[in-house]
Scaffold this motif. Structure first.
Motif, PDB file in Angstrom:
ATOM      1  N   ILE A 132      -5.591  -1.487  -1.183  1.00 52.84           N
ATOM      2  CA  ILE A 132      -4.588  -0.639  -1.826  1.00 52.84           C
ATOM      3  C   ILE A 132      -5.111   0.794  -1.856  1.00 52.84           C
ATOM      4  CG2 ILE A 132      -3.428  -0.143  -4.016  1.00 52.84           C
ATOM      5  CD1 ILE A 132      -2.319  -2.550  -2.727  1.00 52.84           C
ATOM      6  N   THR A 133      -4.265   1.772  -1.577  1.00 53.80           N
ATOM      7  CA  THR A 133      -4.610   3.188  -1.709  1.00 53.80           C
ATOM      8  C   THR A 133      -3.746   3.803  -2.808  1.00 53.80           C
ATOM      9  OG1 THR A 133      -5.173   3.328   0.633  1.00 53.80           O
ATOM     10  CG2 THR A 133      -4.763   5.402  -0.521  1.00 53.80           C
ATOM     11  N   PHE A 134      -4.391   4.454  -3.781  1.00 58.55           N
ATOM     12  CA  PHE A 134      -3.635   5.111  -4.848  1.00 58.55           C
ATOM     13  C   PHE A 134      -4.326   6.403  -5.235  1.00 58.55           C
ATOM     14  CE2 PHE A 134      -6.783   2.634  -7.104  1.00 58.55           C
ATOM     15  CZ  PHE A 134      -7.138   3.419  -8.193  1.00 58.55           C
ATOM     16  N   ALA A 173       2.542   4.706  -9.877  1.00 56.54           N
ATOM     17  CA  ALA A 173       1.892   3.439  -9.556  1.00 56.54           C
ATOM     18  C   ALA A 173       1.875   3.231  -8.064  1.00 56.54           C
ATOM     19  CB  ALA A 173       2.639   2.296 -10.237  1.00 56.54           C
ATOM     20  N   ALA A 174       0.711   2.740  -7.547  1.00 61.55           N
ATOM     21  CA  ALA A 174       0.627   2.490  -6.115  1.00 61.55           C
ATOM     22  C   ALA A 174       1.588   1.407  -5.699  1.00 61.55           C
ATOM     23  CB  ALA A 174      -0.790   2.108  -5.742  1.00 61.55           C
ATOM     24  N   THR A 175       1.766   0.380  -6.457  1.00 62.82           N
ATOM     25  CA  THR A 175       2.750  -0.672  -6.182  1.00 62.82           C
ATOM     26  C   THR A 175       3.378  -1.049  -7.514  1.00 62.82           C
ATOM     27  OG1 THR A 175       1.446  -1.493  -4.362  1.00 62.82           O
ATOM     28  CG2 THR A 175       3.083  -2.972  -5.247  1.00 62.82           C
ATOM     29  N   THR A 179       0.856  -1.174   0.000  1.00 60.05           N
ATOM     30  CA  THR A 179       0.000   0.000   0.000  1.00 60.05           C
ATOM     31  C   THR A 179       0.890   1.221   0.000  1.00 60.05           C
ATOM     32  OG1 THR A 179      -1.639  -1.207   1.227  1.00 60.05           O
ATOM     33  CG2 THR A 179      -1.841   1.191   1.211  1.00 60.05           C
ATOM     34  N   THR A 180       0.927   1.967  -1.084  1.00 58.88           N
ATOM     35  CA  THR A 180       1.849   3.074  -1.241  1.00 58.88           C
ATOM     36  C   THR A 180       1.074   4.294  -1.682  1.00 58.88           C
ATOM     37  OG1 THR A 180       3.561   1.535  -1.904  1.00 58.88           O
ATOM     38  CG2 THR A 180       3.958   3.855  -2.380  1.00 58.88           C
ATOM     39  N   THR A 181       1.345   5.427  -1.051  1.00 57.80           N
ATOM     40  CA  THR A 181       0.746   6.687  -1.459  1.00 57.80           C
ATOM     41  C   THR A 181       1.852   7.585  -1.958  1.00 57.80           C
ATOM     42  OG1 THR A 181      -0.936   6.407   0.215  1.00 57.80           O
ATOM     43  CG2 THR A 181      -0.703   8.605  -0.726  1.00 57.80           C
ATOM     44  N   THR A 220      -8.156  10.358  -4.605  1.00 52.85           N
ATOM     45  CA  THR A 220      -7.594   9.198  -3.911  1.00 52.85           C
ATOM     46  C   THR A 220      -8.627   8.066  -3.892  1.00 52.85           C
ATOM     47  OG1 THR A 220      -6.262  10.628  -2.526  1.00 52.85           O
ATOM     48  CG2 THR A 220      -6.592   8.369  -1.760  1.00 52.85           C
TER      49      THR A 220
END
Length: 1235
Positions: free
Chosen positions: A1085-1087, A985-987, A977-979, A1067
């Motif tokens: 997942i957060t993007f 790209a989130a991941t 989980t990447t912001t 978001t």
């Protein structure tokens, strides 16, 4: 709408579930149980201890009790039996102990004054009422007297004594003139607490009126007036100024005693010219600001709800420009008995133990006396199962014969407390109190609770089963409360079925069943949209609904949040609303309401109506329009207790019809001068009935509104004050939070004027520890906060805040859970460092034994060391659920030192430090640790790094070194989980760096991992990995920041999936789950999508500064090539020397950043290597690893870990000549050779 009363069994749902020693237990209200179970008497209603009655009315002394069988009653008067049957004026109400003394046939009420006590008795015991002191109200006449004029010198002090006749209760004193006009009071002339009228200095104008003392008696509602005083003031040429002197109290010191819980009133009245000012102080401390207030122009200090800490010395300071004087008042706080632990009814099963506790406090310390069935315990028959130890009675091995009613009487010189508590022994098998086979329907994904009220003695144990089989339901998605209710946290389709609750004790068992049906939610999938329409056209608003077919659907419409009247111009269908011939009045917001008996959904749209731009057809239409004139001549009629009729005359509409009237009000107590909207009425009316709140001094005004705007407010109406009443609500937003580790601050939003309902609005604040279920602590507060302390660290409290005014208390408040302050946590437990291989170090730990608050995460600091050489410290932050971490070693020689601490919102707590095990070949350093922070690759969680923005969501992680010349690689094996602020790209799953190969392994059981999101501004591509069989379908679920959830079904092997309806710069949260089993899901997942491209962005290639920079770089490269060519033509030579190991010197600059360097001191190339034309070093015999040679900053790794790179040449002119071999023409080597 009034709340429906629950059936009797609901009241029993919480009964007998909290039974413990001394616990307060009530028999369930179920009539069948009430009629079957025996119960000793309990006093339920009685008159107050000091009972004052009106001599004109009949005397009523109340005494009500309950029990099974119903109790009988008798009375004592002045401690002697009172024979009701012998007195014809006295009777007792049927099925009650209430005494009625009738004086219609004559008699004097004074003959019945005395002390009464009620006894309620059945075969299981006797309960007693308080000792009720009956007194008859008295209002004696004022003695007749002739008062001569009072002659006084101008500027002298004067006291006019009232001396009212003693009444019961004491009368209310006030001063008026003989013309019944109030005497104006200020800091010079004021009335004292004793009723006297004090003049600090007499002035000539004081002769303009006379002064009469009036006494108002409460019960008789009569006012008696004393003969008036007349003043004769002797004037002089000038009034001499003088220093203050005290008129009351006299002297320089006095003392006062007050009882705990009462109000303390201190008074200082001083004379002097000019009139002195009064100030109050407390010796050795400050006045209690939260309960102290000044009265009578600062001449009186009132401290409400006095407690022991309010004792001490207070002094008042009277001062004017001539000087000052002070008076000291010594305050002693005594206390009538008050409960610390009031005895409660005790219900036991045969053979059980229990205890009655009677603890009270007071000043002086009260004495405790126990009685049983109204007789002293010392004279009662001995009971071997009963033991009395001071304020506690202990029962052991109770039997049916132990049933009785015990009285605890605690008293001192200031009062007494009397409490009844019965001991009842019941032997009852379990029984269910709710109807059998109930049907409960609930909406999918909601939370629900299944109730199973039961009764039994001994207390039964309750268990839940589903569909008549399986183990006891508790844990996971289920939670069983102490009262037996089963809560299902999130309803799913598979939760549908029959649930059975079974209650068991030693006498048997009972069971009941509840059938649960799960229904689909009601959703509006085609919502109405905002529309703009011209007048006279037709508009259609869509509203298509999906709902559970077994539920009845109702679709209704509202306009401007009010129910819409469907007239002739409107047509409502199941999925739409049509408006024909749209007019201006149709403009507004329209809400579609789709509802079933279980849930509802709303959707709103706004309709804007455009007026025709046609030429006016008459002269009035062409006139200019303006705001209306203000309404006038406001009049209040039909004055009622809670309503009034307001009438007004409309002003001119100025060629635009008035559409609305807004009525506003102002009150002069809480917010004087501030106007509030009261109500709104159509423009066709000029009279309306206004609903009013109690105890508000209203003043109204009216504002007219047309399409141009609002008029000026009308002139205010006359004032109208409503009578008072107890509050009907309590303050909102009650919270309990710690501001320090040893306190809890209770706050709330204070009530406004229209909800106060009476004078002297205050708040009763109650609190107690949640776990211990101790007695409620309470305090009365006039503000909006109260600090409880000292408290233990971070414990839950039950909090209640109840409004109260002089007319009574508000409704019972709801209980709110608050927490005391947090502290630093203790160290993590069992910190373990293991080295499963030379490449990895595994860390594990347990949560702290004492979190002292909400854990926010863990901080890990570690660094590499080799002997006395230390590497750069690296910091990792973990989520509060993570208890594992894996470090990928940069070399097999260096050891690591780890320091771990837990964090709360206060900060990081105590740390624990461990070191990695020593390596067998530690003495031979062969490698250098990396100089840059490592990238953390989650084995079951998110990527974490010291400079990354990724959010760790894992419980285990692996660390691999970053080679400076290669971009960091982020690889997630379960979910990452990447912001990212760049909306990338989130991941991102990218190839690993040279020399590092990350092999992902799929979990053993079915799961979804490696979810990758590549977003753009309006779309995103989604891929993932799974170990499901072929043909498995999936669902992609995503939710935007407006909480709008959407799902996309995905056929098997249909990757990647593209989401095409996204919004730029928003978001999203996303998860993927199996269509056949929603319980198998990826993590969330957060993007964020990137912002939309705009044409006003500047192209860097067209900027002048960029073109100039590129030209300068090209020129520099050309010069370097020329120098290189000249150097080669000269045939430069490079030295080749033997490799040798030199330890790292203390002055080495690489030590500053904590890195290691085991390279050659002279930066020599590898022995036995030769230089190729492209500037690289060719390998001849074997590949030498980076851990043996070179500097980490200029080398690279092959995939097998071998080293490929260049070694710089030391700046030594003598070494630049000697190697005649062919050298590279690379510009980099040319620069090195010139150096």
């Amino acid at each position: 709408m009034a709340r429906p009363q629950p059936p009797p069994w609901v009241h029993a749902a919480f009964l007998l579930c909290f039974l413990s020693l001394g616990g307060a237990i009530e028999i369930p209200m179920d009539p069948s149980i009430q009629n079957e179970l025996s119960q000793p008497p309990t006093i339920t209603k009685q008159s107050v201890k000091d009972h004052i009655v009106d001599p004109r009315d009949n005397i009523l002394i109340e005494c009500e009790a309950k029990g099974n069988p119903a109790p009988s009653f008798h009375w004592t008067r002045n401690s002697r039996f009172f024979n009701v049957a012998k007195d014809p004026r006295v009777s007792m109400r049927r099925r009650s102990g209430t005494l009625v003394i009738d004086f219609r046939s004559g008699g004097r009420p004074e003959e019945y004054e005395g002390e009464y006590q009620c006894f309620a008795r059945n075969k299981f015991g006797t309960a007693l009422s308080n000792r009720i002191r009956l007194q008859v109200s008295k209002s004696p006449l004022w003695p007749k007297e002739n008062l001569d004029p009072v002659v006084v010198q101008e500027g002298a002090p004067l006291t006019l004594q009232c001396n009212p006749p003693p009444g019961l209760p004491s009368p209310v004193i006030f001063w008026m003139s003989s013309a019944m006009e109030p005497i104006t009071q200020d800091k010079r002339v004021s009335q004292g607490h004793n009723g006297d009228l004090y003049f600090s200095n007499v002035m000539v104008q004081d002769m303009q009126t006379d002064y009469s003392c009036n006494a108002r008696f409460h019960f008789t509602h009569t006012i008696q007036q004393k003969n008036p005083f007349t003043l004769k003031v002797l004037t002089t040429r000038g009034v001499a100024e003088r220093t203050p002197t005290f008129m009351y109290p006299l002297g320089t010191a006095s003392s006062q005693m007050v009882l705990r819980g009462m109000d303390l009133l201190l008074e200082c009245i001083a004379s002097g010219v000019p009139t002195p000012d009064i100030a109050w102080y407390k010796k050795g401390g400050d006045l209690p600001s939260h309960k102290a207030k000044f009265e009578n122009f600062n001449k009186a200090l009132r401290i409400t709800n006095v407690s022991e800490e309010d004792s001490g010395e207070y002094f008042c300071l009277a001062s004017n420009k001539m000087g000052s004087i002070r008076h000291t008042i010594s305050v002693r706080v005594k206390a009538a008995p008050y409960w610390l632990d009031e005895p409660k009814n005790l219900i036991l099963a045969p053979g059980e133990d229990g205890r009655l506790v009677c603890r009270a406090n007071g000043n002086p310390k009260p004495t405790v006396q126990w009685m049983v069935n109204g007789e002293p315990l010392q004279s009662a028959p001995p009971n071997p199962n009963r033991e009395v130890t001071g304020d506690t009675i202990i029962f052991r091995d109770t039997q049916i014969s132990s049933r009785a009613v015990y009285q605890c009487n605690t008293s001192n010189e200031h009062g007494y407390l009397l409490a009844n508590a019965f001991v009842s022994v019941l032997d009852v098998p379990p029984r269910m109190l709710s109807p059998r086979n109930q049907l409960i329907r609930v909406i999918l994904y909601n939370r629900t609770r299944l109730d199973c009220p039961f009764f039994g003695s001994p207390i039964p144990t309750l268990r839940w089963f589903k569909n008549g089989q399986g183990s006891n339901l508790d844990g996971g998605n289920y939670h069983v409360y102490e009262n037996g209710s089963l809560e299902i946290k999130m309803i799913r389709k598979e939760d549908q079925g029959i649930y059975t609750c079974v209650a068991t004790n030693i006498l048997g068992k009972a069971e009941n069943q509840v059938r649960l049906e799960v229904k689909d939610p009601t959703r509006i999938y085609r919502m109405p949209e905002d529309q703009v329409a011209k007048r006279g056209t037709t508009v259609q608003l869509e509203c298509r609904v999906k709902h559970d077919p077994s539920l009845k659907l109702t679709v209704s419409w509202m306009k401007d949040d009010e129910p819409l009247y469907i007239g002739n111009r409107m047509k409502k269908e199941d999925d739409s609303l049509t408006i024909f011939g749209v007019a201006e009045r149709d403009q507004g917001s329209y809400t579609c309401v789709a509802s079933t008996e279980l849930d509802q959904d709303l959707a709103k749209a706004y309709l804007t109506v455009l007026a025709d731009q046609t030429t006016p057809t008459n002269r009035l239409a062409a006139l200019p329009k303006g705001r209306p004139d203000r309404p006038r001549d406001l009049e209040l009629t039909d004055l009622a207790e809670r309503s009034v009729r307001l009438t007004w005359i409309p002003g001119d509409d100025n060629n635009s019809p008035i559409t609305d009237y807004v009525v506003q009000f102002e009150e002069d107590q809480f917010q004087p001068g501030v106007w509030h909207d009261h109500s709104k009425f159509p423009g066709s009316v000029n009279s309306a009935v206004l609903q009013l709140s109690p105890y508000v001094n209203y003043q109204f005004r009216v504002i007219a509104v047309n399409e141009v705007g609002s008029s000026h407010p009308s002139l205010p109406s006359e004032r109208y004050r409503t009578s008072g009443a107890p509050p009907e609500s309590n303050p909102s937003d009650v919270k309990g939070e710690g501001t320090r580790k040893n306190n809890m601050e209770i706050t709330w939003t204070p009530m406004n004027a229209t909800s106060a309902f009476g004078p002297n609005l205050r708040y009763i604040v109650k609190w107690r520890r949640r776990e211990t279920r101790e007695s409620w602590n309470n305090v009365t507060v006039w503000g909006s906060r109260y600090v409880v302390g000292p408290t233990p660290v971070y414990v839950p409290y039950e909090i209640r805040v109840q409004a109260e005014n002089d007319f009574g208390k508000g409704p019972e408040p709801e209980t709110v859970i608050g927490y005391s302050g947090e502290d630093l946590p203790s160290a993590p437990r069992r910190f373990r460092v293991r080295q499963p291989s030379l490449q990895t170090i595994s860390l594990e730990w347990d949560h702290p034994e004492h979190p002292n608050g909400i854990l926010t995460g863990y901080s890990l600091r570690y660094l590499a060391f080799n002997g006395t050489k230390l590497g750069k410290q690296i910091v990792e932050n973990f989520s509060p659920n993570q208890t594992k971490f894996t470090v990928q070693r940069a070399d097999p020689v260096s050891r690591y030192r780890f320091t771990l601490s837990a964090r709360t919102q206060v900060g990081s707590g105590e740390a624990v430090t461990e070191e990695s095990p020593a390596s067998p070949n530690e003495a031979t350093p062969t490698a250098a640790p990396p100089t840059l922070p490592p990238t953390t690759v989650g084995a079951t969680g998110a990527v974490s790094s010291t400079d990354a923005t990724a959010t760790a969501a894992a419980t285990e992680a692996t660390t691999v070194p970053i080679i400076p010349t290669v971009a960091p690689t982020t690889v997630a094996t379960t979910v990452a989980t990447t912001t990212a602020t760049t909306a990338a790209a989130a991941t991102m799953e990218s190839p690993p760096a040279i020399g590092t190969k990350t092999h992902e392994s799929a979990p053993d059981e079915q799961s979804i991992w490696n979810v990758t999101v590549l977003p753009n501004s309006k779309w995103a591509n989604i891929t993932w990995k799974h170990n499901f069989g072929p043909g498995t379908d999936f669902v992609v679920e995503y939710i935007d920041s407006n909480h709008t959830k959407k799902t996309v079904p995905v056929k098997a092997q249909a990757q990647p999936v593209q989401l095409t309806d996204l919004y730029p710069g928003m978001t999203y949260t996303l998860r993927i789950y199996s269509r056949d089993n929603e319980g198998i899901s990826s993590a969330i997942i957060t993007f964020m999508t990137s912002t939309a491209y705009t044409n006003n962005q500047t192209d860097i290639a067209t900027q002048g500064w960029f073109i100039g920079l590129m030209c300068a770089i090209a020129l520099l490269v050309l010069i370097l090539l020329i120098v290189c060519f000249i150097k080669r033509s000269r045939g430069g030579k490079y030295p080749v020397r033997e490799k040798k190991d030199v330890p790292l010197g203390p002055e080495d600059p690489k030590e500053e950043d904590g890195s290691f360097d085991y390279s050659d001191e002279d930066n020599k190339p590898l022995q036995g290597s030769q230089t190729s034309l492209d500037g690289t070093i060719k390998q001849q015999e074997s590949d030498d690893s980076l851990v043996d040679y070179g500097e980490g900053g200029e080398g690279q790794f092959n995939e097998d870990g071998s080293f490929i790179g260049q070694y710089t040449v030391k700046k030594d002119k003598e070494e630049t000549e000697g190697n005649e071999s062919s050298e590279a023409t690379s510009p980099v080597n040319a620069i090195y050779s010139l150096a």
